[in-house]
Enzyme design. Sequence first.
Site, mmCIF file in Angstrom:
data_model
loop_
_atom_site.group_PDB
_atom_site.id
_atom_site.type_symbol
_atom_site.label_atom_id
_atom_site.label_comp_id
_atom_site.label_asym_id
_atom_site.label_seq_id
_atom_site.Cartn_x
_atom_site.Cartn_y
_atom_site.Cartn_z
ATOM 1 N N LYS A 168 52.770 -44.125 9.499
ATOM 2 C CA LYS A 168 52.176 -44.373 10.379
ATOM 3 C C LYS A 168 52.675 -45.610 11.297
ATOM 4 C CE LYS A 168 47.691 -46.382 12.099
ATOM 5 N NZ LYS A 168 46.242 -46.673 11.586
ATOM 6 N N ARG A 189 43.957 -40.923 20.401
ATOM 7 C CA ARG A 189 42.564 -40.724 20.900
ATOM 8 C C ARG A 189 42.733 -40.189 22.619
ATOM 9 N NH1 ARG A 189 39.440 -40.909 16.251
ATOM 10 N NH2 ARG A 189 41.250 -41.537 14.558
ATOM 11 N N LYS A 195 34.622 -41.795 14.863
ATOM 12 C CA LYS A 195 35.395 -43.122 15.496
ATOM 13 C C LYS A 195 35.970 -42.808 16.942
ATOM 14 C CE LYS A 195 39.925 -45.283 14.438
ATOM 15 N NZ LYS A 195 40.880 -45.599 13.642
ATOM 16 N N CYS A 237 46.353 -44.700 15.929
ATOM 17 C CA CYS A 237 45.010 -44.147 16.330
ATOM 18 C C CYS A 237 44.513 -44.056 17.728
ATOM 19 C CB CYS A 237 43.928 -44.792 15.358
ATOM 20 S SG CYS A 237 44.332 -45.375 13.805
ATOM 21 N N HIS A 294 37.158 -45.653 19.426
ATOM 22 C CA HIS A 294 38.411 -46.498 19.737
ATOM 23 C C HIS A 294 39.059 -46.391 20.951
ATOM 24 C CE1 HIS A 294 42.111 -48.139 17.131
ATOM 25 N NE2 HIS A 294 41.469 -48.992 17.808
#
Length: 456
Positions: A420, A126, A171, A122, A173
Amino acid sequence: MCQSYVDAAAPSNERALHVIRILDSVFCRVKEIAMRHAKQIGSAVIGALLVLGCNNSISIEESKNASHLETINARPNILLLVADDMGYTDLGSFGSEIPTPNLDALAFDGVRFVNFHAAPSCAPTRAMLMSGLTGGEAGVTDTMAPVLANNVAALPALLQNAGYRTYMAGKWHLGIERDQSPTARGFDASFALVRGGDSHLGASHFAPQTVAYRENGQLVQVPADWFSSRLYTDKLIEMIRSGEDNRNPWFGYLAFTAPHWPLQAPANWRDRSADRYDGGYDLLRAARINRARELGIIPDATSVEDYVGLAPAWEDLDAEGRQKNARAMELYAAMVENMDYHVGRLLEYLRTTNQFDNTVILFFSDNGASGSDSSFRPRMPWKPDLAWNNSLPNMGQAGSFVAIGRGWAEATTAPYRAVKGSLYEGGTRAAAFMHHESLLHGGNIDRGYLTVMDVL
């Protein structure tokens, strides 16, 4: 004349300005030629040229000029939708059996990017999105406490400078402190889960003293009656609505936490896929691959006969294991379907306010599906007295903590290898598409290699 890419350059640097003007003239000429020969050129290329236009970025001084303000006002809004830990074939337009009519309508009417890549987890994705750099170059080297580097010119800040209103919900993060929050990095308004994950309904799983959510930089708590996808969509609609009288275009970033663990859904969504997955993940994988072939997502020649996953065969699970696994996938599907529903709410708002036709929409997942299962517990500051209830009747409710596990994750990322966390395709290839009225030939599939870094 096109004078678009001169952005606050020093007056003394006339030679550089001259070069930029020449390049800009070339770009505009390419656009003119492309439009003249539109039938021979891919729709994704034409769409990108139209979206960019020839007057995209102007200096701060020039922006004070009324004619340049008209140019800013004429540019499209940008809506960026990001799913969290979604498998490659989890949308109907990519091969899924999960009902996703709103996203599918956009994908089929736009261009699907079938060779789009993210980072394997994740936060690095980002960071790539916000910086146009690799996650490491953007400062994210610790995925447990990621912070976007201060020397990065972040995407929303660049759009602010170009005259856009910038909004974000969902989100983040990329830093939990106020000076690391979305508001500090260029968003005019934001409601953000600043950590990597939380519950989706009921009380927050974080201890009270833990920084979890910030609204416009300030610490906040989630409302008592909430569900993550609904709340984030509500917030973004509120932000866009607050600026309806502002003629400048907007950039809206809606970063869902669905279908990231823990798998939870509102009561009236949990049983929508009841019994659909009782046949197991081996059957689902085969069905998804066949459907993806039919849609042209993967070539017919793709061989999957030698596909070898790490999950045990479905038949090797005991009765309870199969039952809980099937229920987990039902909840996962509910979260994907519910996310699509809330996207539909947002699109309906844009249509009723006459903003839809002038909005570029880009969708992608931040990585492949997660192979974590119900025995997994992330290293997060959960409430110390929290007792998870993962009994079959309680799965999907507040206080439960389950994930889909390796078998379903492999089924939703096949034919690609792994899930993932892996640099294999299953960890990094993500479903993605773009929609805008300027895409002249809806339904196209683009197979060019793209990454999240290309978004900026």
